[in-house]
Design an enzyme around this catalytic site. Sequence first.
Site, PDB file in Angstrom:
ATOM      1  N   SER A  15       0.827  -1.213   0.000  1.00  0.00           N
ATOM      2  CA  SER A  15       0.000   0.000   0.000  1.00  0.00           C
ATOM      3  C   SER A  15       0.862   1.265   0.000  1.00  0.00           C
ATOM      4  O   SER A  15       1.871   1.342   0.703  1.00  0.00           O
ATOM      5  CB  SER A  15      -0.896   0.013   1.244  1.00  0.00           C
ATOM      6  OG  SER A  15      -1.533   1.259   1.354  1.00  0.00           O
ATOM      7  N   SER A  17      -0.561   4.122   0.862  1.00  0.00           N
ATOM      8  CA  SER A  17      -1.239   5.061   1.757  1.00  0.00           C
ATOM      9  C   SER A  17      -0.354   5.549   2.913  1.00  0.00           C
ATOM     10  O   SER A  17      -0.406   6.742   3.247  1.00  0.00           O
ATOM     11  CB  SER A  17      -2.527   4.440   2.286  1.00  0.00           C
ATOM     12  OG  SER A  17      -3.440   4.294   1.220  1.00  0.00           O
ATOM     13  N   THR A  62      -9.339  -0.810   2.376  1.00  0.00           N
ATOM     14  CA  THR A  62      -9.218  -1.141   0.954  1.00  0.00           C
ATOM     15  C   THR A  62      -9.611  -2.590   0.733  1.00  0.00           C
ATOM     16  O   THR A  62     -10.137  -3.253   1.644  1.00  0.00           O
ATOM     17  CB  THR A  62      -7.794  -0.777   0.441  1.00  0.00           C
ATOM     18  OG1 THR A  62      -7.767  -0.953  -0.978  1.00  0.00           O
ATOM     19  CG2 THR A  62      -6.707  -1.624   1.083  1.00  0.00           C
ATOM     20  N   LYS A  66     -14.231  -3.071   1.952  1.00  0.00           N
ATOM     21  CA  LYS A  66     -15.053  -1.853   1.912  1.00  0.00           C
ATOM     22  C   LYS A  66     -16.525  -2.129   2.217  1.00  0.00           C
ATOM     23  O   LYS A  66     -17.192  -1.299   2.838  1.00  0.00           O
ATOM     24  CB  LYS A  66     -14.930  -1.163   0.554  1.00  0.00           C
ATOM     25  CG  LYS A  66     -13.569  -0.522   0.347  1.00  0.00           C
ATOM     26  CD  LYS A  66     -13.493   0.216  -0.976  1.00  0.00           C
ATOM     27  CE  LYS A  66     -12.073   0.698  -1.228  1.00  0.00           C
ATOM     28  NZ  LYS A  66     -11.916   1.399  -2.484  1.00  0.00           N
ATOM     29  N   ASP A  78     -23.830  10.543   3.692  1.00  0.00           N
ATOM     30  CA  ASP A  78     -24.765  10.275   2.583  1.00  0.00           C
ATOM     31  C   ASP A  78     -24.065   9.532   1.447  1.00  0.00           C
ATOM     32  O   ASP A  78     -24.602   8.596   0.867  1.00  0.00           O
ATOM     33  CB  ASP A  78     -25.327  11.591   2.025  1.00  0.00           C
ATOM     34  CG  ASP A  78     -26.377  12.174   2.956  1.00  0.00           C
ATOM     35  OD1 ASP A  78     -26.771  11.475   3.916  1.00  0.00           O
ATOM     36  OD2 ASP A  78     -26.772  13.339   2.726  1.00  0.00           O
ATOM     37  N   ASN A  87     -14.628   3.587   2.639  1.00  0.00           N
ATOM     38  CA  ASN A  87     -13.155   3.515   2.561  1.00  0.00           C
ATOM     39  C   ASN A  87     -12.489   4.361   3.638  1.00  0.00           C
ATOM     40  O   ASN A  87     -11.261   4.373   3.731  1.00  0.00           O
ATOM     41  CB  ASN A  87     -12.653   3.925   1.173  1.00  0.00           C
ATOM     42  CG  ASN A  87     -12.635   5.424   0.981  1.00  0.00           C
ATOM     43  OD1 ASN A  87     -13.402   6.149   1.609  1.00  0.00           O
ATOM     44  ND2 ASN A  87     -11.777   5.902   0.096  1.00  0.00           N
ATOM     45  N   ASP A 102     -13.790   7.841  -2.378  1.00  0.00           N
ATOM     46  CA  ASP A 102     -13.275   7.416  -3.692  1.00  0.00           C
ATOM     47  C   ASP A 102     -13.820   8.288  -4.833  1.00  0.00           C
ATOM     48  O   ASP A 102     -13.085   8.684  -5.741  1.00  0.00           O
ATOM     49  CB  ASP A 102     -13.647   5.953  -3.973  1.00  0.00           C
ATOM     50  CG  ASP A 102     -12.720   4.974  -3.262  1.00  0.00           C
ATOM     51  OD1 ASP A 102     -11.587   5.373  -2.897  1.00  0.00           O
ATOM     52  OD2 ASP A 102     -13.128   3.820  -3.072  1.00  0.00           O
ATOM     53  N   ALA A 128     -19.245  -2.647 -12.618  1.00  0.00           N
ATOM     54  CA  ALA A 128     -20.404  -2.404 -11.751  1.00  0.00           C
ATOM     55  C   ALA A 128     -20.142  -2.960 -10.358  1.00  0.00           C
ATOM     56  O   ALA A 128     -21.057  -3.388  -9.672  1.00  0.00           O
ATOM     57  CB  ALA A 128     -21.651  -3.025 -12.367  1.00  0.00           C
ATOM     58  N   ALA A 131     -16.116  -0.111  -6.683  1.00  0.00           N
ATOM     59  CA  ALA A 131     -15.489   1.146  -7.112  1.00  0.00           C
ATOM     60  C   ALA A 131     -16.438   1.937  -8.001  1.00  0.00           C
ATOM     61  O   ALA A 131     -16.584   3.151  -7.858  1.00  0.00           O
ATOM     62  CB  ALA A 131     -14.186   0.848  -7.856  1.00  0.00           C
ATOM     63  N   MET A 218      -8.840   3.312 -13.299  1.00  0.00           N
ATOM     64  CA  MET A 218      -8.682   3.457 -11.846  1.00  0.00           C
ATOM     65  C   MET A 218      -7.463   2.699 -11.341  1.00  0.00           C
ATOM     66  O   MET A 218      -6.921   3.003 -10.286  1.00  0.00           O
ATOM     67  CB  MET A 218      -9.929   2.949 -11.121  1.00  0.00           C
ATOM     68  CG  MET A 218     -11.106   3.881 -11.231  1.00  0.00           C
ATOM     69  SD  MET A 218     -12.346   3.366 -10.032  1.00  0.00           S
ATOM     70  CE  MET A 218     -13.700   4.379 -10.564  1.00  0.00           C
TER      71      MET A 218
HETATM   72  P1  NDP Z   1     -15.079  -5.431  -7.515  1.00  0.00           P
HETATM   73  O1  NDP Z   1     -14.542  -6.793  -7.301  1.00  0.00           O
HETATM   74  O2  NDP Z   1     -16.133  -4.901  -6.594  1.00  0.00           O
HETATM   75  O3  NDP Z   1     -15.713  -5.317  -9.008  1.00  0.00           O
HETATM   76  C1  NDP Z   1     -15.006  -5.816 -10.085  1.00  0.00           C
HETATM   77  C2  NDP Z   1     -15.656  -5.363 -11.403  1.00  0.00           C
HETATM   78  O4  NDP Z   1     -14.773  -5.717 -12.462  1.00  0.00           O
HETATM   79  C3  NDP Z   1     -16.999  -6.023 -11.710  1.00  0.00           C
HETATM   80  O5  NDP Z   1     -17.784  -5.115 -12.451  1.00  0.00           O
HETATM   81  C4  NDP Z   1     -16.572  -7.221 -12.580  1.00  0.00           C
HETATM   82  O6  NDP Z   1     -17.583  -7.651 -13.481  1.00  0.00           O
HETATM   83  C5  NDP Z   1     -15.465  -6.590 -13.370  1.00  0.00           C
HETATM   84  N1  NDP Z   1     -14.468  -7.556 -13.859  1.00  0.00           N
HETATM   85  C6  NDP Z   1     -13.594  -8.285 -13.124  1.00  0.00           C
HETATM   86  N2  NDP Z   1     -12.797  -8.999 -13.933  1.00  0.00           N
HETATM   87  C7  NDP Z   1     -13.174  -8.713 -15.209  1.00  0.00           C
HETATM   88  C8  NDP Z   1     -12.717  -9.149 -16.489  1.00  0.00           C
HETATM   89  N3  NDP Z   1     -11.704 -10.007 -16.626  1.00  0.00           N
HETATM   90  N4  NDP Z   1     -13.324  -8.646 -17.592  1.00  0.00           N
HETATM   91  C9  NDP Z   1     -14.358  -7.763 -17.464  1.00  0.00           C
HETATM   92  N5  NDP Z   1     -14.827  -7.316 -16.284  1.00  0.00           N
HETATM   93  C10 NDP Z   1     -14.235  -7.785 -15.159  1.00  0.00           C
HETATM   94  O7  NDP Z   1     -13.792  -4.463  -7.541  1.00  0.00           O
HETATM   95  P2  NDP Z   1     -13.750  -2.890  -7.222  1.00  0.00           P
HETATM   96  O8  NDP Z   1     -14.926  -2.276  -7.870  1.00  0.00           O
HETATM   97  O9  NDP Z   1     -13.542  -2.683  -5.769  1.00  0.00           O
HETATM   98  O10 NDP Z   1     -12.375  -2.415  -7.940  1.00  0.00           O
HETATM   99  C11 NDP Z   1     -12.271  -2.292  -9.357  1.00  0.00           C
HETATM  100  C12 NDP Z   1     -10.929  -1.674  -9.735  1.00  0.00           C
HETATM  101  O11 NDP Z   1     -10.816  -0.324  -9.291  1.00  0.00           O
HETATM  102  C13 NDP Z   1      -9.716  -2.402  -9.167  1.00  0.00           C
HETATM  103  O12 NDP Z   1      -8.748  -2.480 -10.196  1.00  0.00           O
HETATM  104  C14 NDP Z   1      -9.242  -1.480  -8.053  1.00  0.00           C
HETATM  105  O13 NDP Z   1      -7.859  -1.628  -7.826  1.00  0.00           O
HETATM  106  C15 NDP Z   1      -9.572  -0.119  -8.644  1.00  0.00           C
HETATM  107  N6  NDP Z   1      -9.721   0.947  -7.626  1.00  0.00           N
HETATM  108  C16 NDP Z   1      -8.829   2.008  -7.623  1.00  0.00           C
HETATM  109  C17 NDP Z   1      -8.933   3.044  -6.698  1.00  0.00           C
HETATM  110  C18 NDP Z   1      -7.946   4.176  -6.721  1.00  0.00           C
HETATM  111  O14 NDP Z   1      -7.887   4.950  -5.751  1.00  0.00           O
HETATM  112  N7  NDP Z   1      -7.185   4.358  -7.785  1.00  0.00           N
HETATM  113  C19 NDP Z   1      -9.996   3.052  -5.687  1.00  0.00           C
HETATM  114  C20 NDP Z   1     -10.914   1.919  -5.788  1.00  0.00           C
HETATM  115  C21 NDP Z   1     -10.751   0.903  -6.714  1.00  0.00           C
HETATM  116  P3  NDP Z   1     -18.716  -8.732 -13.027  1.00  0.00           P
HETATM  117  O15 NDP Z   1     -19.747  -7.933 -12.279  1.00  0.00           O
HETATM  118  O16 NDP Z   1     -19.217  -9.281 -14.314  1.00  0.00           O
HETATM  119  O17 NDP Z   1     -18.018  -9.745 -12.167  1.00  0.00           O
END
Ligand code: NDP
Length: 279
Positions: A15, A17, A62, A66, A78, A87, A102, A128, A131, A218
């Site tokens: 991390s 952070s 993280t 979350k 909110d 987070n 975020d 979806a 994040a 992201m």
């Molecule tokens: P989640 O596990 O909650 O969601 C993952 C998402 O990615 C789902 O929509 C999933 O689809 C999709 N997914 C996963 N693998 C694939 C693939 N091979 N092809 C297509 N779609 C895929 O993760 P988060 O939402 O928490 O995090 C998502 C990203 O955002 C991560 O890379 C994380 O590191 C980054 N992030 C960065 C931050 C920053 O400060 N820069 C802050 C928060 C997150 P499905 O629903 O179909 O499974």
Amino acid sequence: MSDLYCVFGNPIAHSKSPAIHAAFAAQTGENLRYEARLAAVDSFFAAISAFVAEGGCGANVTVPFKEQAYRRCDRLSDRAARAGAVNTLQFIDGAVHGDNTDGAGLVRDIRTNLGRALAGQRILLLGAGGASRGVIAPLLAEKPAALFIANRSPDKAQQLAAAFAELAAGVELSGGAFAQLAGQQFDVVINATAASLSGDSLPLPAGIFAPGSLAYDMMYGKGETPFLTLARTQGAAHCADGLGMLVEQAAEAFTLWRGKRPETAGVLASLRAALSAQG
Ligand code: NDP
């Protein structure tokens, strides 16, 4: 004694952070310690209780905690309530307060650091998961012309669009499958999927990047992410990774905890230089 903060995650060793918050504390003259804490996946609540007993004042959360953090909170902002994910924690008089910084971090990075206004823009949000959910309300608040959420499991994107419909006055908000993007163009395309983490490429139809468009991943790392490589080859004019979002969400948390907003440009430049040196 300095005030104690931490980031909980699993894994957490890499991390950034602690370095970010140490830089903020030095810059603002705040007397605090900020540590990385590994929590076991099945005992996150116990890790919070132990940290509070140790005198912890607040924490960031993280992957993968979350949503658990959201469930543990006694009070929610909110934006955390809407995101369904937390987070940033604050421990006040025995109560756990939760926030989600975020989305504010993403919008601030795009608007301030990258100098791109979102008002009137056509935005595509890929993914979806947590994040994505956390950034929808702050994106809608910027009053884009349209926000389309596309996901591998299209039903989840449709559900998210429906869940945020009441915040979308004047914005064309919808969700669906990657295949539905064919024939559409977007000014800003944000990757909030975890595909880049596993090195996977997304099945995006050609032609979705409008002239002058911004592609934003992201995820961040020492090299170009698979999504940004795809975006560049498909004609995105500008590409950015999520390092700025990381720093800005941290600044938002720091401001909440300490009542002082740190300057982020220098911290982001140092982190970027350190990442490049690794490459
Ligand atoms: P989640 O596990 O909650 O969601 C993952 C998402 O990615 C789902 O929509 C999933 O689809 C999709 N997914 C996963 N693998 C694939 C693939 N091979 N092809 C297509 N779609 C895929 O993760 P988060 O939402 O928490 O995090 C998502 C990203 O955002 C991560 O890379 C994380 O590191 C980054 N992030 C960065 C931050 C920053 O400060 N820069 C802050 C928060 C997150 P499905 O629903 O179909 O499974």
